[in-house]
Design an enzyme around this catalytic site. Structure first.
Site, short mmCIF file in Angstrom:
data_model
loop_
_atom_site.label_atom_id
_atom_site.label_comp_id
_atom_site.label_asym_id
_atom_site.label_seq_id
_atom_site.Cartn_x
_atom_site.Cartn_y
_atom_site.Cartn_z
N ASP A 9 -36.16 4.03 -12.38
CA ASP A 9 -37.46 4.46 -11.90
C ASP A 9 -38.48 3.37 -12.23
O ASP A 9 -38.26 2.54 -13.12
CB ASP A 9 -37.83 5.78 -12.61
CG ASP A 9 -39.24 6.24 -12.31
OD1 ASP A 9 -39.55 6.41 -11.11
OD2 ASP A 9 -40.03 6.39 -13.25
N ASP A 11 -42.60 3.61 -12.33
CA ASP A 11 -43.79 3.95 -13.11
C ASP A 11 -43.44 4.70 -14.38
O ASP A 11 -42.88 5.78 -14.34
CB ASP A 11 -44.76 4.78 -12.25
CG ASP A 11 -45.18 4.05 -10.99
OD1 ASP A 11 -45.75 2.96 -11.12
OD2 ASP A 11 -44.90 4.55 -9.89
N GLY A 16 -46.26 0.16 -16.79
CA GLY A 16 -47.33 1.05 -16.39
C GLY A 16 -47.49 2.23 -17.32
O GLY A 16 -47.01 2.23 -18.45
N GLN A 52 -43.11 6.89 -4.16
CA GLN A 52 -44.40 6.19 -4.04
C GLN A 52 -45.20 6.78 -2.88
O GLN A 52 -45.37 6.18 -1.83
CB GLN A 52 -44.18 4.68 -3.86
CG GLN A 52 -43.58 3.99 -5.06
CD GLN A 52 -44.49 4.04 -6.29
OE1 GLN A 52 -45.71 4.18 -6.20
NE2 GLN A 52 -43.87 3.95 -7.47
N CYS A 88 -39.03 15.79 3.25
CA CYS A 88 -38.05 14.71 3.35
C CYS A 88 -36.91 14.98 2.38
O CYS A 88 -37.02 15.81 1.49
CB CYS A 88 -38.71 13.36 3.04
SG CYS A 88 -39.20 13.18 1.30
#
Length: 177
Positions: A9, A11, A16, A52, A88
């Site tokens: 992954d 973030d 961050g 994202q 989705c």
């Protein structure tokens, strides 16, 4: 065990805070590049795997993220640009990105590892395809393991790591067994 690939992954795992940061402003943790290089050195494919949704809002592009992941030398990147409200199959915790990678690279997902900081997305996606699950305590990891544990209570990570480097060391040791 012969680990075929590691999904990582972005973030909160690579760097961050766990919140969106545009690729041009994103800074990986000091150990992240070294961790990814260790996997490469051990001939384990590495794939970025990230939600994202800001792409769907026009705040960044898929290309921005692909360029960023190329700079970290990932073998490929699987990026869901949709919001969690879209229907989705790729938005974690759904397994679409993992299934796409499996098809593209002929992976046995039971011989892969997912490293992430969010139990309710990363760990659930990994669990749905029987991949090994490593929760890192960076980013949202600590709160995911504590105050948000109820959102993924039925799943146990295979390992809880301090950070990406600790997770990679565990993967390498597991791969030698």
């Amino acid at each position: 065990m012969n680990i075929e690939a590691v999904f990582v992954d972005r973030d909160g795992t690579i760097g961050g805070t766990g919140h969106f940061i545009h690729p041009k402003d994103f800074t990986p943790y000091s150990f992240s590049r070294a961790a990814l290089q260790i996997l490469k050195y051990n001939n384990i494919k590495t794939f970025a795997c990230t939600n994202q949704h800001r792409i769907s809002r026009g705040e960044a592009t898929l290309d921005d993220f692909y360029k960023e992941f190329q700079s970290y030398e990932f073998d490929d990147a699987f990026i869901c640009p949709h919001s969690s409200d879209d229907d989705c199959n790729c938005h974690k915790p759904k397994p679409g990105m993992l299934l796409e990678a499996s098809k593209k690279y002929k992976l046995d997902l039971t011989k892969t590892v997912f490293i992430g900081d969010v139990g309710s997305t990363d760990m659930l996606a990994a669990h749905s395809v029987d991949a090994m699950k490593i929760l890192v305590l960076t980013g949202w990891g600590y709160s995911s393991l504590n105050q948000y544990r109820d959102k993924w209570a039925e799943i146990e990570p295979d390992y809880v790591a301090e950070n990406l480097l600790d997770a990679v060391k565990w993967v390498i040791n597991k791969n030698k067994v």
